[in-house]
Design a protein around this motif. Sequence first.
Motif, PDB file in Angstrom:
ATOM      1  N   SER A  56       0.715  -1.187  -0.025  1.00 41.06           N
ATOM      2  CA  SER A  56       0.134   0.099   0.048  1.00 41.06           C
ATOM      3  C   SER A  56       0.980   1.168   0.183  1.00 41.06           C
ATOM      4  O   SER A  56       1.743   1.124   0.954  1.00 41.06           O
ATOM      5  CB  SER A  56      -0.984   0.082   1.271  1.00 41.06           C
ATOM      6  N   PHE A  57       0.601   2.258  -1.034  1.00 39.60           N
ATOM      7  CA  PHE A  57       1.396   3.491  -0.862  1.00 39.60           C
ATOM      8  C   PHE A  57       0.356   4.675  -0.697  1.00 39.60           C
ATOM      9  O   PHE A  57      -0.944   4.592  -0.947  1.00 39.60           O
ATOM     10  CB  PHE A  57       2.160   3.601  -2.223  1.00 39.60           C
ATOM     11  N   HIS A  58       0.919   5.402  -0.123  1.00 42.47           N
ATOM     12  CA  HIS A  58      -0.082   6.810   0.492  1.00 42.47           C
ATOM     13  C   HIS A  58       0.517   8.012  -0.536  1.00 42.47           C
ATOM     14  O   HIS A  58       0.756   9.025   0.183  1.00 42.47           O
ATOM     15  CB  HIS A  58       0.029   6.973   1.761  1.00 42.47           C
TER      16      HIS A  58
ATOM     17  N   LYS B  79      -3.653   0.362  -7.538  1.00 47.90           N
ATOM     18  CA  LYS B  79      -3.719   0.951  -8.749  1.00 47.90           C
ATOM     19  C   LYS B  79      -3.695   2.621  -8.441  1.00 47.90           C
ATOM     20  O   LYS B  79      -3.566   3.429  -9.471  1.00 47.90           O
ATOM     21  CB  LYS B  79      -4.975   0.490  -9.602  1.00 47.90           C
ATOM     22  N   ASP B  80      -4.476   3.029  -7.318  1.00 46.86           N
ATOM     23  CA  ASP B  80      -4.648   4.376  -7.246  1.00 46.86           C
ATOM     24  C   ASP B  80      -3.769   4.866  -6.243  1.00 46.86           C
ATOM     25  O   ASP B  80      -4.307   5.544  -5.371  1.00 46.86           O
ATOM     26  CB  ASP B  80      -6.177   4.605  -6.814  1.00 46.86           C
ATOM     27  N   ASN B  81      -2.567   4.514  -6.281  1.00 48.78           N
ATOM     28  CA  ASN B  81      -1.489   5.159  -5.115  1.00 48.78           C
ATOM     29  C   ASN B  81      -1.608   6.359  -4.897  1.00 48.78           C
ATOM     30  O   ASN B  81      -1.291   7.055  -3.995  1.00 48.78           O
ATOM     31  CB  ASN B  81      -0.157   4.549  -5.334  1.00 48.78           C
ATOM     32  N   LEU B  82      -1.865   7.478  -6.012  1.00 46.87           N
ATOM     33  CA  LEU B  82      -1.641   8.636  -6.131  1.00 46.87           C
ATOM     34  C   LEU B  82      -3.040   9.505  -5.473  1.00 46.87           C
ATOM     35  O   LEU B  82      -2.909  10.471  -5.164  1.00 46.87           O
ATOM     36  CB  LEU B  82      -1.314   9.373  -7.286  1.00 46.87           C
ATOM     37  N   GLY B  83      -4.044   8.731  -5.282  1.00 45.01           N
ATOM     38  CA  GLY B  83      -5.336   8.795  -4.752  1.00 45.01           C
ATOM     39  C   GLY B  83      -5.637   8.339  -3.468  1.00 45.01           C
ATOM     40  O   GLY B  83      -6.514   8.643  -2.923  1.00 45.01           O
ATOM     41  N   THR B  84      -4.556   7.796  -2.791  1.00 46.40           N
ATOM     42  CA  THR B  84      -4.536   7.138  -1.484  1.00 46.40           C
ATOM     43  C   THR B  84      -3.919   7.907  -0.575  1.00 46.40           C
ATOM     44  O   THR B  84      -2.621   8.309  -0.453  1.00 46.40           O
ATOM     45  CB  THR B  84      -3.942   5.864  -1.674  1.00 46.40           C
ATOM     46  N   SER B  85      -4.517   8.309   0.719  1.00 47.63           N
ATOM     47  CA  SER B  85      -4.058   8.959   1.565  1.00 47.63           C
ATOM     48  C   SER B  85      -3.366   8.030   2.653  1.00 47.63           C
ATOM     49  O   SER B  85      -3.438   6.849   2.404  1.00 47.63           O
ATOM     50  CB  SER B  85      -5.291   9.873   2.583  1.00 47.63           C
ATOM     51  N   ASN B  86      -2.543   8.715   3.675  1.00 47.97           N
ATOM     52  CA  ASN B  86      -2.056   7.933   4.549  1.00 47.97           C
ATOM     53  C   ASN B  86      -2.818   7.143   5.417  1.00 47.97           C
ATOM     54  O   ASN B  86      -2.621   5.939   5.570  1.00 47.97           O
ATOM     55  CB  ASN B  86      -1.068   8.696   5.556  1.00 47.97           C
TER      56      ASN B  86
ATOM     57  N   LEU C 116       6.432  10.525  -9.454  1.00 45.06           N
ATOM     58  CA  LEU C 116       5.510   9.483  -9.488  1.00 45.06           C
ATOM     59  C   LEU C 116       4.324   9.320 -10.290  1.00 45.06           C
ATOM     60  O   LEU C 116       3.892   8.302 -10.744  1.00 45.06           O
ATOM     61  CB  LEU C 116       5.171   8.917  -7.882  1.00 45.06           C
ATOM     62  N   ALA C 117       3.953  10.529 -10.611  1.00 48.78           N
ATOM     63  CA  ALA C 117       2.798  10.691 -11.633  1.00 48.78           C
ATOM     64  C   ALA C 117       3.012  10.731 -13.026  1.00 48.78           C
ATOM     65  O   ALA C 117       2.441  10.033 -13.789  1.00 48.78           O
ATOM     66  CB  ALA C 117       2.004  11.941 -11.139  1.00 48.78           C
ATOM     67  N   THR C 118       4.161  11.230 -13.414  1.00 47.27           N
ATOM     68  CA  THR C 118       4.515  11.194 -14.649  1.00 47.27           C
ATOM     69  C   THR C 118       5.589  10.215 -15.066  1.00 47.27           C
ATOM     70  O   THR C 118       5.644   9.894 -16.322  1.00 47.27           O
ATOM     71  CB  THR C 118       5.239  12.585 -15.022  1.00 47.27           C
ATOM     72  N   GLY C 119       6.595   9.435 -14.089  1.00 45.20           N
ATOM     73  CA  GLY C 119       7.424   8.487 -14.611  1.00 45.20           C
ATOM     74  C   GLY C 119       8.705   9.294 -15.098  1.00 45.20           C
ATOM     75  O   GLY C 119       9.603   8.642 -15.725  1.00 45.20           O
ATOM     76  N   ASP C 120       8.790  10.707 -15.176  1.00 45.68           N
ATOM     77  CA  ASP C 120       9.998  11.327 -16.025  1.00 45.68           C
ATOM     78  C   ASP C 120      10.819  11.573 -14.669  1.00 45.68           C
ATOM     79  O   ASP C 120      10.949  12.824 -13.990  1.00 45.68           O
ATOM     80  CB  ASP C 120       9.238  12.671 -16.266  1.00 45.68           C
ATOM     81  N   VAL C 121      11.870  10.639 -14.973  1.00 47.50           N
ATOM     82  CA  VAL C 121      13.055  10.755 -14.023  1.00 47.50           C
ATOM     83  C   VAL C 121      14.120  11.906 -14.126  1.00 47.50           C
ATOM     84  O   VAL C 121      14.594  12.599 -13.354  1.00 47.50           O
ATOM     85  CB  VAL C 121      13.905   9.413 -13.863  1.00 47.50           C
ATOM     86  N   ASP C 122      14.373  12.186 -15.539  1.00 43.76           N
ATOM     87  CA  ASP C 122      15.021  12.947 -15.773  1.00 43.76           C
ATOM     88  C   ASP C 122      14.638  14.476 -15.542  1.00 43.76           C
ATOM     89  O   ASP C 122      15.362  15.368 -14.934  1.00 43.76           O
ATOM     90  CB  ASP C 122      15.547  13.279 -17.318  1.00 43.76           C
ATOM     91  N   LYS C 123      13.272  14.958 -15.489  1.00 44.53           N
ATOM     92  CA  LYS C 123      12.771  15.896 -15.063  1.00 44.53           C
ATOM     93  C   LYS C 123      12.884  16.093 -13.642  1.00 44.53           C
ATOM     94  O   LYS C 123      13.014  17.340 -12.929  1.00 44.53           O
ATOM     95  CB  LYS C 123      11.348  16.185 -15.656  1.00 44.53           C
TER      96      LYS C 123
END
Length: 427
Positions: free
Chosen positions: A197-199, A257-264, A405-412
């Motif tokens: 689980s990720f928050h 699946k909804d890690n970015l929509g999951t609170s602590n 984490l939302a975009t996956g853009d490591v370089d940015k």
Amino acid sequence: MRKTLVKSGIAAVLCASLVTAAGCSSSGNTPKDADSKGNAGSESGSKTKIEYFQMKPEAVDVVNDLIKKFEAENPGIVVEQNNVPNPESVWTMRVSTDDAPAAFTHYPHNSVFQKMAKEGRVVDLTGDPLMANVQPAIADLSKIDGKNYLVPVGLATLGVYYNVDIFEEHGLKPPATFDELIQLSEKLKSAGVTPFSFHDKDWNGIRQEVVFKMGQNLPNIEQFLDDVMNGKAHITDNPDFKPFAESLLELRKYGQKDNLGTSNDDAMRNFANGKSAMWFSGIWSIKEIQSSNPNINVAMFPFPTKDAADLKTQVSVDTAIGIPTNGKDQEATRKFIEFMTQKDSVETYLQVGGYPSGIKDVTTGRPEISQLTQLITDGKVYPTIERLWPPGTNGDVGKATQEMLATGDVDKYLKNLDTIFFNKFNE
């Protein structure tokens, strides 16, 4: 300049403090004989009265019990506990206006406290008898410019909560390396179990994870970031940062699946109710987990490193006691601090949260966190690296990581980190 940044942070804190402190005298824990500023005065009749300003509301009851025991052993001293809302702001205002409590708790990693200590407002306890029973590794990580200003009592760390029943059902055991963590996550995922689980809705929780893992996995990270903040290097100059960022993303493959929509709180409940096998968080969450599901069979393991021989855990001091330089009745105050930091008192105090101890030979810490406690006892620890950052920097890091984490853009992400840190001390 670094000094300008800190001063502006102090100013903001003091402004908040002036509002907050107005409610201090109405607190049920304010000294009975206090004046309009909340001072107890040094004596009540023939007894010396001291104020103990402690910052943890959950500890009020156990501290009151300890005070009763101390007063019974020291009939000439009365201790008044004071616990107020927004205690860090109130403490800052009181120390800044020469209205300091006789004894207080604070945090050596706190940037405002560090500034006050460096200004000489807090007693230097380096080599002091009050530090004699502190674990050496904990004394070291509590230092500010090589000096100790607080006696560490209780400690906090983070790690991976795991559902013991799920692990046993799938024949798994806590991993010794990061590769083993990925392997067991693959096994769980293949078996239809959500590994983590990720928050990630909460950038503050992400910030805690990033700070922990930077300190654990990036060699000489404190010196490198100091160079960046002094304009001598760039984040992108360090080849270790890109694989570090990629490892954060890699682990998200094994979350919901909804890690970015999951609170602590939601992540905690998901884990507590068996919707995932693991959750990375601090030891402070265990009571909430068990309150959410009293039947859960839960334990923690240290977040693993690439090489098992490099395993260590971040430690921050959760309770530490100090004395203001201009404090009243320091002889009586020292007697009280000696009592509060002796073995029996520390064991009693830490039973409330089950936290590990900064004091030697203290039996404490919940059995569920025994692996983390052992690392601390063995001195395999490091301090939180954000203690050296200017105010607000940690929040910017959390938000930038959330975007990655939302975009996956490591370089940015690496460029954003460079913008956050570069030349920070010279702005």
